[in-house]
Design a protein around this motif. Structure first.
Motif, PDB file in Angstrom:
ATOM      1  N   VAL A 198     -36.931 -23.158  29.621  1.00  0.00           N
ATOM      2  CA  VAL A 198     -36.221 -22.176  30.434  1.00  0.00           C
ATOM      3  C   VAL A 198     -35.191 -21.406  29.620  1.00  0.00           C
ATOM      4  O   VAL A 198     -35.091 -20.183  29.691  1.00  0.00           O
ATOM      5  CB  VAL A 198     -35.551 -22.867  31.643  1.00  0.00           C
ATOM      6  CG1 VAL A 198     -34.783 -21.844  32.474  1.00  0.00           C
ATOM      7  CG2 VAL A 198     -36.600 -23.571  32.489  1.00  0.00           C
ATOM      8  N   GLY A 199     -34.387 -22.076  28.807  1.00  0.00           N
ATOM      9  CA  GLY A 199     -33.383 -21.392  28.001  1.00  0.00           C
ATOM     10  C   GLY A 199     -32.130 -21.057  28.793  1.00  0.00           C
ATOM     11  O   GLY A 199     -32.015 -21.316  29.996  1.00  0.00           O
ATOM     12  N   ARG A 200     -31.148 -20.434  28.075  1.00  0.00           N
ATOM     13  CA  ARG A 200     -29.859 -20.113  28.695  1.00  0.00           C
ATOM     14  C   ARG A 200     -29.984 -18.949  29.671  1.00  0.00           C
ATOM     15  O   ARG A 200     -30.717 -18.000  29.424  1.00  0.00           O
ATOM     16  CB  ARG A 200     -28.841 -19.730  27.622  1.00  0.00           C
ATOM     17  CG  ARG A 200     -28.432 -20.849  26.693  1.00  0.00           C
ATOM     18  CD  ARG A 200     -27.323 -20.412  25.743  1.00  0.00           C
ATOM     19  NE  ARG A 200     -27.728 -19.284  24.910  1.00  0.00           N
ATOM     20  CZ  ARG A 200     -27.274 -18.055  25.050  1.00  0.00           C
ATOM     21  NH1 ARG A 200     -26.429 -17.769  26.025  1.00  0.00           N
ATOM     22  NH2 ARG A 200     -27.673 -17.092  24.237  1.00  0.00           N
ATOM     23  N   GLY A 201     -29.227 -19.043  30.757  1.00  0.00           N
ATOM     24  CA  GLY A 201     -29.099 -17.924  31.683  1.00  0.00           C
ATOM     25  C   GLY A 201     -30.368 -17.555  32.410  1.00  0.00           C
ATOM     26  O   GLY A 201     -30.500 -16.421  32.886  1.00  0.00           O
ATOM     27  N   ALA A 202     -31.322 -18.466  32.495  1.00  0.00           N
ATOM     28  CA  ALA A 202     -32.596 -18.167  33.150  1.00  0.00           C
ATOM     29  C   ALA A 202     -32.822 -19.120  34.312  1.00  0.00           C
ATOM     30  O   ALA A 202     -32.172 -20.164  34.426  1.00  0.00           O
ATOM     31  CB  ALA A 202     -33.742 -18.260  32.152  1.00  0.00           C
ATOM     32  N   ASP A 203     -33.763 -18.751  35.172  1.00  0.00           N
ATOM     33  CA  ASP A 203     -34.050 -19.542  36.364  1.00  0.00           C
ATOM     34  C   ASP A 203     -35.558 -19.758  36.466  1.00  0.00           C
ATOM     35  O   ASP A 203     -36.341 -18.832  36.243  1.00  0.00           O
ATOM     36  CB  ASP A 203     -33.536 -18.796  37.606  1.00  0.00           C
ATOM     37  CG  ASP A 203     -33.869 -19.534  38.892  1.00  0.00           C
ATOM     38  OD1 ASP A 203     -33.640 -20.759  38.946  1.00  0.00           O
ATOM     39  OD2 ASP A 203     -34.378 -18.894  39.835  1.00  0.00           O
ATOM     40  N   LEU A 204     -35.962 -20.977  36.783  1.00  0.00           N
ATOM     41  CA  LEU A 204     -37.364 -21.311  37.010  1.00  0.00           C
ATOM     42  C   LEU A 204     -37.467 -21.924  38.397  1.00  0.00           C
ATOM     43  O   LEU A 204     -36.783 -22.908  38.695  1.00  0.00           O
ATOM     44  CB  LEU A 204     -37.872 -22.289  35.947  1.00  0.00           C
ATOM     45  CG  LEU A 204     -39.352 -22.673  36.041  1.00  0.00           C
ATOM     46  CD1 LEU A 204     -40.241 -21.477  35.740  1.00  0.00           C
ATOM     47  CD2 LEU A 204     -39.668 -23.822  35.078  1.00  0.00           C
ATOM     48  N   ARG A 205     -38.337 -21.357  39.250  1.00  0.00           N
ATOM     49  CA  ARG A 205     -38.374 -21.811  40.643  1.00  0.00           C
ATOM     50  C   ARG A 205     -39.774 -21.646  41.227  1.00  0.00           C
ATOM     51  O   ARG A 205     -40.606 -20.911  40.696  1.00  0.00           O
ATOM     52  CB  ARG A 205     -37.378 -21.013  41.489  1.00  0.00           C
ATOM     53  CG  ARG A 205     -37.696 -19.526  41.577  1.00  0.00           C
ATOM     54  CD  ARG A 205     -36.629 -18.758  42.346  1.00  0.00           C
ATOM     55  NE  ARG A 205     -36.961 -17.342  42.508  1.00  0.00           N
ATOM     56  CZ  ARG A 205     -36.674 -16.400  41.624  1.00  0.00           C
ATOM     57  NH1 ARG A 205     -36.040 -16.729  40.493  1.00  0.00           N
ATOM     58  NH2 ARG A 205     -37.009 -15.140  41.851  1.00  0.00           N
ATOM     59  N   VAL A 206     -39.991 -22.345  42.338  1.00  0.00           N
ATOM     60  CA  VAL A 206     -41.192 -22.162  43.152  1.00  0.00           C
ATOM     61  C   VAL A 206     -40.811 -21.334  44.368  1.00  0.00           C
ATOM     62  O   VAL A 206     -39.857 -21.659  45.076  1.00  0.00           O
ATOM     63  CB  VAL A 206     -41.781 -23.514  43.604  1.00  0.00           C
ATOM     64  CG1 VAL A 206     -42.930 -23.285  44.582  1.00  0.00           C
ATOM     65  CG2 VAL A 206     -42.268 -24.311  42.409  1.00  0.00           C
ATOM     66  N   ASP A 207     -41.554 -20.254  44.605  1.00  0.00           N
ATOM     67  CA  ASP A 207     -41.314 -19.406  45.773  1.00  0.00           C
ATOM     68  C   ASP A 207     -42.591 -19.391  46.609  1.00  0.00           C
ATOM     69  O   ASP A 207     -43.550 -18.677  46.306  1.00  0.00           O
ATOM     70  CB  ASP A 207     -40.939 -17.991  45.318  1.00  0.00           C
ATOM     71  CG  ASP A 207     -40.539 -17.092  46.483  1.00  0.00           C
ATOM     72  OD1 ASP A 207     -40.735 -17.502  47.642  1.00  0.00           O
ATOM     73  OD2 ASP A 207     -40.040 -15.978  46.229  1.00  0.00           O
ATOM     74  N   GLU A 208     -42.606 -20.215  47.662  1.00  0.00           N
ATOM     75  CA  GLU A 208     -43.806 -20.317  48.501  1.00  0.00           C
ATOM     76  C   GLU A 208     -44.097 -19.037  49.273  1.00  0.00           C
ATOM     77  O   GLU A 208     -45.224 -18.806  49.706  1.00  0.00           O
ATOM     78  CB  GLU A 208     -43.649 -21.468  49.496  1.00  0.00           C
ATOM     79  CG  GLU A 208     -43.737 -22.846  48.886  1.00  0.00           C
ATOM     80  CD  GLU A 208     -43.702 -23.926  49.945  1.00  0.00           C
ATOM     81  OE1 GLU A 208     -44.652 -24.718  50.015  1.00  0.00           O
ATOM     82  OE2 GLU A 208     -42.717 -23.970  50.719  1.00  0.00           O
ATOM     83  N   ASP A 209     -43.078 -18.205  49.463  1.00  0.00           N
ATOM     84  CA  ASP A 209     -43.235 -16.988  50.264  1.00  0.00           C
ATOM     85  C   ASP A 209     -43.492 -15.748  49.419  1.00  0.00           C
ATOM     86  O   ASP A 209     -43.424 -14.623  49.923  1.00  0.00           O
ATOM     87  CB  ASP A 209     -41.985 -16.768  51.116  1.00  0.00           C
ATOM     88  CG  ASP A 209     -41.736 -17.922  52.072  1.00  0.00           C
ATOM     89  OD1 ASP A 209     -42.733 -18.437  52.624  1.00  0.00           O
ATOM     90  OD2 ASP A 209     -40.569 -18.312  52.247  1.00  0.00           O
TER      91      ASP A 209
END
Length: 609
Positions: A82-93
């Motif tokens: 992911v690294g600095r200042g980043a976001d990793l997510r699951v978006d079901e919608d």
């Protein structure tokens, strides 16, 4: 004097101190600015590097998710740094795909499938795995990194669109840099076909629309447009609609030569080209003065460019020239003579012919002649003066070969299905398709290969149809002809090679009596070095999916349609038969474009591993 000198020295000292202070201040400012700019540049470079690295990681995740979704593994793990200042997510919608089938007897069928996504975001830019593909969004524009699992137009059967959708479900744990992908509790299920509508689509006379709602909608649209003959419409910034043509009617034959692909028409490789027109309802070409209704058209650029015009001596078109653009080098325009109009305009790409050809071949195969034909044979081999007559429907479980004056006659409305090859070599062998007592149908599963002066000839004032589910090769003085008032239609799915003084022609220059359709990738035509050895073609050659190479000398009466033309030292005469102006390929019948549609949903659960 001393006081004055001392005062001057003091002033100089003050100036030096002030200058030093200013210089130091300027240095600090420059260094600060440089550090700030350098820091910003480093941040930009780092962000670009991070996004590129994540694209690669998402592509790996794509392959692992596919393995789980299609039952190859119960679970897989993938790492996303992911690294600095980043976001990793699951978006079901995150997005959906809707399929709508309408126009048939069962009304309108609609199904909407939620896609979901695994999203990496940094600095307003995103990389996401969605619907089985990897996508990237930057500054309001999206692009495809790797395609979804999408299969269109197989070459070994009817045109089929298969779209297995991989949908994302959120697990119990949020995401970390190690992502676990597991089977969904919900089994894979079909979306189409269903209880309301089935395949083949042409049987239901339906319209199929696919709508994609997604942050990456414009990239989805470009993907569908590049892989299909679909019409793509941008509905909003994040929604596109794709209309699949399940069937079409091909347009009338208004052009002598039509290049339907986007590639340029490079005329610099032609030595000499002459195009005019005639009307076969008024007699043969030679019995009429040259007409001014020839038409040469290309969807791409008309280019006279090779070596500043190449070897081109002259191109004369007694009629019209239409192209999306023109590239005529300085000093070369006198080599091109168009008697009517040269027009810059675009025209629509033609639908493929593969579906129409496959549909007709399937019509013969579905008769199961291997089991039902009253006459069965393991092969036919004729030579010398031997003669064979097929006067009833026959299945040949092998090859048919003729040599040296042998004759095979198909008559009395018979259908002949040859499971192997059809070959003719030596000299003066003939395959006669006698339609006087009924129309004749011949299906050859493998190649047709004629050399020497062997011929296939249709006669009898009826109609003969030859299907070749493989390649066609004619060499030397081999011929395929039809007598006046008799029509022959040839449908081919493989490569075509015409070499030497080959003659494919309808008698009395009636081009509408001979139709050659091909869905093969390549057509090569190579005539001889003088007029006596040139290829002669009289009829309609309709192959909007194929690329053709024309080499050396040939004479064409009728109409030529290909996706792309290439030339090698061509000396070419083209005489457009104006009687074709109202004629349509496939007799104006509706032919399938997408014959079969398969859409299915395959869910996976995504969580921290």
């Amino acid at each position: 004097m001393n006081g004055g000198a001392g005062g001057a020295a003091a002033e100089r000292a003050q100036s030096e101190v002030l200058g030093t202070v200013l210089l130091l201040g300027l240095t600090v400012a420059v260094v600060g600015t440089t550090v700030a700019l350098g820091g910003a540049a480093l941040d930009d470079s780092q962000q670009t590097a991070d996004l590129q690295r994540v694209e690669g990681a998402m592509t790996q995740l794509d392959s692992k998710a596919s393995l789980v979704a299609h039952g190859g593994s119960p679970s897989q793990r993938a790492r996303v740094d992911v690294g600095r200042g980043a976001d990793l997510r699951v978006d079901e919608d995150a997005g959906w795909l809707e399929i709508e089938v309408s126009g048939g007897a069962n009304g309108t069928y609609t199904n909407r499938t939620s896609l979901g996504a695994i999203v990496y975001e940094r600095g307003g830019e995103t990389v996401a795995y969605q619907g089985g593909g990897v996508w990237r969004s930057t500054g309001g524009r999206s692009e495809m990194v790797s395609p979804p699992e999408f299969h269109y137009r197989g070459t070994d059967g009817p045109e089929t669109l298969t779209l297995p959708l991989v949908t994302i479900e959120k697990g119990s744990a949020g995401l970390s840099e190690t992502v676990q992908i597991s089977e969904s509790a919900t089994d894979a299920r079909p979306v189409f076909p269903n209880a309301d509508y089935g395949n083949p689509l042409a049987d239901s006379n339906v319209t199929v629309e696919i709508t994609v709602q997604s942050e990456y909608a414009d990239a989805w649209g470009r993907f569908f447009e590049s892989r299909t003959s679909a019409s793509v419409t941008d509905l909003t910034d994040d929604r596109v609609r794709i209309e699949l043509r399940t069937a079409t009617v091909h347009p009338t034959l208004s052009a002598s030569v039509s290049a339907t692909g986007r590639a340029e028409l490079r005329m610099g490789d032609i030595d000499w080209l002459y195009a005019d027109s005639y009307n076969s309802t008024n007699g043969t070409y030679s019995s009429q003065p040259p007409g001014e209704n020839a038409s040469v058209q290309t969807r791409g650029e008309f280019a006279l460019t090779r070596g500043g015009g190449g070897n081109t001596e002259r191109i004369k078109i007694r009629g019209n020239l239409t192209a999306e653009s023109f590239n005529i080098p300085p000093g070369q325009s006198d080599k091109l003579n168009v008697t009517n109009k040269s027009t810059e305009t675009a025209f629509d790409e033609l639908a493929p012919v593969e579906g129409g050809i496959r549909q007709r071949i399937a019509g013969v195969r579905n008769r199961s002649l291997a089991d039902t034909a009253p006459k069965q044979s393991t092969g036919i081999d004729l030579s010398g003066d031997e003669t064979a007559v097929i006067d009833e429907t026959t299945y040949v479980d092998g090859d048919v070969s003729l040599s040296d004056r042998a004759t095979l006659s198909v008559t009395d409305g018979a259908t002949l299905h040859v499971a192997g090859e059809l070959t003719g070599d030596g000299s003066e062998s003939r395959i006669e398709l006698d339609t006087s007592s009924g129309n004749i149908t011949v299906l050859v599963d493998e190649a047709v290969d004629l050399s020497g002066n062997n011929t296939i000839r249709a006669a009898g004032n009826g109609r003969a149809t030859l299907y070749v589910d493989d390649s066609i090769s004619l060499r030397d003085t081999a011929a395929v002809t039809t007598v006046n008032d008799t029509r022959i239609d040839i449908h081919n799915t493989g490569r075509i090679d015409l070499t030497g003084s080959v003659n494919i022609a309808a008698d009395r220059d009636v081009a509408s009596n001979l139709w050659l359709y091909s869905s093969g990738d390549d057509v090569d035509m190579e005539g001889g070095q003088n007029d006596a050895e040139r290829i002669r073609f009289t009829g309609v050659f309709y192959a909007p999916q194929s690329e053709v190479t024309l080499k050396d000398r040939m004479e064409i009466n009728g109409s030529f349609t290909f996706r792309r033309f290439s030339f090698e030292d061509g000396y070419i005469e083209i005489h457009y038969d104006e009687a074709l102006r109202t004629r349509r390929p496939f007799n104006g019948e509706t032919v399938p474009v997408v014959s079969y549609l398969h859409v299915s949903r395959h869910g996976v659960v995504v969580e921290s591993g």
